[in-house]
Enzyme design. Structure first.
Site, short mmCIF file in Angstrom:
data_model
loop_
_atom_site.label_atom_id
_atom_site.label_comp_id
_atom_site.label_asym_id
_atom_site.label_seq_id
_atom_site.Cartn_x
_atom_site.Cartn_y
_atom_site.Cartn_z
N HIS A 45 -2.08 -8.80 2.15
CA HIS A 45 -1.69 -7.55 2.83
C HIS A 45 -2.80 -7.16 3.79
O HIS A 45 -3.03 -7.85 4.77
CB HIS A 45 -1.40 -6.51 1.73
CG HIS A 45 -0.80 -5.23 2.19
ND1 HIS A 45 0.00 -5.13 3.29
CD2 HIS A 45 -0.89 -3.96 1.69
CE1 HIS A 45 0.39 -3.87 3.44
NE2 HIS A 45 -0.15 -3.14 2.48
N ASP A 63 -1.86 -8.93 12.10
CA ASP A 63 -3.20 -9.35 11.67
C ASP A 63 -3.68 -10.60 12.39
O ASP A 63 -4.87 -10.93 12.35
CB ASP A 63 -3.20 -9.61 10.16
CG ASP A 63 -2.96 -8.33 9.38
OD1 ASP A 63 -3.45 -7.28 9.82
OD2 ASP A 63 -2.25 -8.37 8.36
N SER A 70 0.83 -1.22 0.00
CA SER A 70 0.00 0.00 0.00
C SER A 70 0.86 1.27 0.00
O SER A 70 0.58 2.22 -0.74
CB SER A 70 -0.98 0.00 1.18
OG SER A 70 -0.30 -0.24 2.38
N HIS A 81 5.98 -13.07 7.49
CA HIS A 81 6.12 -11.67 7.07
C HIS A 81 7.25 -11.57 6.05
O HIS A 81 8.21 -12.34 6.11
CB HIS A 81 6.42 -10.77 8.27
CG HIS A 81 6.11 -9.33 7.99
ND1 HIS A 81 7.02 -8.47 7.42
CD2 HIS A 81 4.97 -8.62 8.15
CE1 HIS A 81 6.44 -7.30 7.27
NE2 HIS A 81 5.20 -7.35 7.69
N ARG A 130 3.69 -5.30 17.24
CA ARG A 130 2.30 -4.81 17.24
C ARG A 130 1.38 -5.94 17.71
O ARG A 130 0.38 -5.70 18.39
CB ARG A 130 1.92 -4.33 15.83
CG ARG A 130 2.83 -3.20 15.32
CD ARG A 130 2.61 -2.91 13.85
NE ARG A 130 2.85 -4.07 13.02
CZ ARG A 130 2.55 -4.17 11.73
NH1 ARG A 130 1.99 -3.14 11.12
NH2 ARG A 130 2.82 -5.26 11.04
N1 HAX Z 1 1.55 -20.23 6.18
C1 HAX Z 1 1.98 -21.13 5.28
N2 HAX Z 1 2.98 -20.93 4.42
C2 HAX Z 1 3.60 -19.75 4.50
C3 HAX Z 1 3.24 -18.77 5.42
C4 HAX Z 1 2.16 -19.03 6.28
N3 HAX Z 1 1.71 -18.14 7.17
N4 HAX Z 1 4.04 -17.68 5.26
C5 HAX Z 1 4.87 -18.00 4.25
N5 HAX Z 1 4.59 -19.24 3.78
C6 HAX Z 1 5.18 -19.90 2.63
C7 HAX Z 1 4.99 -19.06 1.39
O1 HAX Z 1 3.68 -19.22 0.85
C8 HAX Z 1 6.08 -19.54 0.50
O2 HAX Z 1 5.67 -20.76 -0.05
P1 HAX Z 1 6.03 -21.14 -1.59
O3 HAX Z 1 7.51 -21.24 -1.61
O4 HAX Z 1 5.33 -22.45 -1.79
O5 HAX Z 1 5.49 -20.02 -2.44
C9 HAX Z 1 7.20 -19.83 1.51
O6 HAX Z 1 6.58 -19.98 2.79
C10 HAX Z 1 8.23 -18.73 1.62
O7 HAX Z 1 7.55 -17.52 1.88
P2 HAX Z 1 8.26 -16.33 2.73
O8 HAX Z 1 9.45 -15.88 1.96
O9 HAX Z 1 8.46 -16.77 4.13
O10 HAX Z 1 7.12 -15.23 2.76
P3 HAX Z 1 6.83 -14.07 1.70
O11 HAX Z 1 7.75 -12.93 1.99
O12 HAX Z 1 6.82 -14.60 0.31
O13 HAX Z 1 5.35 -13.68 2.06
C11 HAX Z 1 3.53 -13.19 3.51
C12 HAX Z 1 5.04 -12.98 3.24
C13 HAX Z 1 3.12 -12.27 4.63
C14 HAX Z 1 2.73 -12.82 2.25
C15 HAX Z 1 3.34 -14.68 3.88
O14 HAX Z 1 4.05 -14.97 5.07
C16 HAX Z 1 1.88 -15.05 4.06
O15 HAX Z 1 1.20 -15.37 3.07
N6 HAX Z 1 1.34 -14.99 5.33
C17 HAX Z 1 -0.05 -15.23 5.57
C18 HAX Z 1 -0.88 -14.01 5.18
C19 HAX Z 1 -0.64 -12.83 6.12
O16 HAX Z 1 -0.57 -12.99 7.33
N7 HAX Z 1 -0.51 -11.62 5.55
C20 HAX Z 1 -0.36 -10.40 6.33
C21 HAX Z 1 1.06 -9.88 6.36
C22 HAX Z 1 1.18 -8.60 7.14
C23 HAX Z 1 0.69 -7.46 6.30
O17 HAX Z 1 1.28 -7.01 5.34
N8 HAX Z 1 -0.46 -6.96 6.65
O18 HAX Z 1 -1.01 -5.98 5.92
#
Ligand code: HAX
Length: 430
Positions: free
Chosen positions: A263, A364, A233, A309, A318
């Site tokens: 996000h 979150d 964002s 994250h 937080r």
């Molecule tokens: N559950 C399961 N698998 C997860 C995971 C979780 N909570 N977090 C990461 N992974 C997986 C990823 O999907 C990725 O898998 P692939 O290789 O198969 O694609 C792998 O672990 C490596 O990912 P990463 O490098 O650790 O994480 P990213 O930087 O790519 O993504 C995210 C960060 C926040 C998007 C991710 O951890 C996620 O999807 N979390 C769950 C959703 C979430 O909580 N989002 C809110 C984040 C905070 C925010 O920005 N709020 O606005």
């Protein structure tokens, strides 16, 4: 406004001088390298932009202008906005002036309500919120003055003007959307005696006999205010603003980024996850049930919402601030208890699975459970709350970027064919 304006006006010349000196003396110094994995991987870890409002350190979490967020949890969101913009917390007089200024700008134009009421009743509240911001663009001071030939050095002060107009009105707009979307009844007028966060709580109309809901809203608004410059964002807002689109366009664009489930929408998904668990196990599940439920979710190819994250590698501070609030205010609440139990169990599950680089909870994972406790149960609305708070950071970043004359964002993209030939050339060379 006067004091915030004066403070910024006194600081900006030195900021410009420092930036110019850094570029002049060290402009060629390399601060980051990019590999093919990063080019395909969302530019993760690439240092390619500047943001002074806040820093997210993998091992500390959010630090606003040098102060860890945990130390700011008891501050008002208005104080945080002043801090984001200037690097200093306001003294009592500066805070009072800012609060008065916001109150004087809080009246929402009637046409905003007309537009919102004309939208389909099943519109997502965040779509309504982003639309309301965009529709007010007709009142942009930045655009008006730009079209009159405003000098570049003056951009920041009309960006500040637009930002204050927006920030003043957002709680009223967001609360109005809540009342409309949930069919809770008429909009509740603002109470000018209340601070920004407490007034938002008041206009939502959630019964609050103890005053703790107002406290939660202040905390919520403070904790979500900013998360450095590269998150979806903030970066969307930054990029649109860099084209000198005015703050209404830029903030609305940032809000659209917040709508994504990875996000800002994650808080909605988190609460869903917790409620599904409660329904399946008719209350708080045992540790074993919780562990199995989490594994089943992972095995079905879904992420555990609220965990992991892109930058953090610790429990999000937080999350900790909200956890402390919940432990004080509603320790026996069923939904809060499940959230607390997930925190005990899921990090080990994620570590065992071995994919997520960060197995710890982000903000979150918990925020929705506290809103739910107070009866704010319409979780499709939660991203709007996030968006009201995050507007503080987006606006502060915009003001500073306009003050520094930050140029249009334009990273270089490369084609897969170019990467292939570059990779092969490397292999031949080796
Ligand atoms: N559950 C399961 N698998 C997860 C995971 C979780 N909570 N977090 C990461 N992974 C997986 C990823 O999907 C990725 O898998 P692939 O290789 O198969 O694609 C792998 O672990 C490596 O990912 P990463 O490098 O650790 O994480 P990213 O930087 O790519 O993504 C995210 C960060 C926040 C998007 C991710 O951890 C996620 O999807 N979390 C769950 C959703 C979430 O909580 N989002 C809110 C984040 C905070 C925010 O920005 N709020 O606005």
């Amino acid at each position: 406004m006067a004091k915030l304006y004066e403070k910024l006006a006194s600081q900006i010349p030195a900021l410009r001088t420092e930036m110019q000196a850094l570029v002049k003396e060290h402009g060629n110094k390399v601060i980051s390298e990019v590999n093919i994995g990063q080019a395909f991987g969302g530019m993760r870890g690439v240092k390619g932009m500047v943001c002074d409002t806040s820093v997210v350190d993998p091992d500390t979490g959010l630090v606003i202008r040098g102060i860890p967020i945990g130390q700011l949890a008891n501050r008002l969101p208005e104080e945080i906005f002043y801090l984001l913009c200037t690097g200093e917390l306001p003294d009592a007089a500066s805070l009072r002036t800012l609060q008065e200024d916001l109150r004087n700008r809080a009246q929402v134009p009637a046409y905003v309500w007309d537009v919102l009421e004309a939208m389909p009743k099943d519109s997502h509240p965040l779509t309504m919120y982003s639309t309301a911001i965009l529709v007010m663009e007709r009142d942009s001071e930045f655009r008006r003055r730009y079209s009159e030939g405003m000098r570049k050095e003056e951009y920041w002060d009309s960006a500040l003007e637009d930002s204050l107009q927006l920030i003043a009105k957002l709680p009223t707009i967001a609360a109005g959307i809540y009342r409309m979307h949930t069919r809770k009844g008429n909009r509740i007028p603002s109470n000018p005696k209340l601070d920004w966060g407490a007034d938002y709580a008041h206009m939502l109309g959630i019964p609050d006999p103890t005053g703790e809901f107002a406290n939660l809203m202040r905390l919520y608004m403070t904790l979500h205010c900013d998360h450095e410059g590269g998150n979806v964002s903030a970066f969307a807002c930054h990029t649109v603003g860099s084209a000198l689109s005015d703050p209404y366009y830029a903030v609305s664009a940032g809000m659209n980024g917040l709508a994504g489930p990875l996000h800002g929408l994650a808080n909605q998904e988190c609460l869903n996850f917790v409620l599904e668990m409660r329904e399946k196990f008719h209350g708080v599940p045992s540790d074993e049930q919780l562990r199995q439920f989490s594994w089943d979710r992972l095995k079905s190819g879904h992420v555990i919402p609220g965990y992991g994250h892109a930058v953090l590698r610790i429990t999000d501070p937080r999350f900790t601030a909200f956890h402390e609030f919940g432990a004080r205010v509603c320790p026996k609440d069923e939904v809060f208890s499940i959230v607390a139990n997930i925190f005990r169990i899921v990090p080990d599950v994620l570590k065992e699975q071995g994919k997520a680089k960060d197995p710890w909870p982000n903000v979150d994972a918990i925020s929705g459970s506290l809103l739910y406790h107070f009866g704010l149960t319409e979780f499709e609305y939660y991203t709007v709350l996030f968006g009201v708070s995050r507007a503080l950071g987006m606006c502060a970043q915009l003001i500073i970027n306009r003050a520094l004359g930050t140029p249009i964002t334009r990273p270089k993209s490369i084609s897969t064919a170019w990467l292939r030939s570059t990779a092969n050339a490397g292999r031949t060379a080796a």
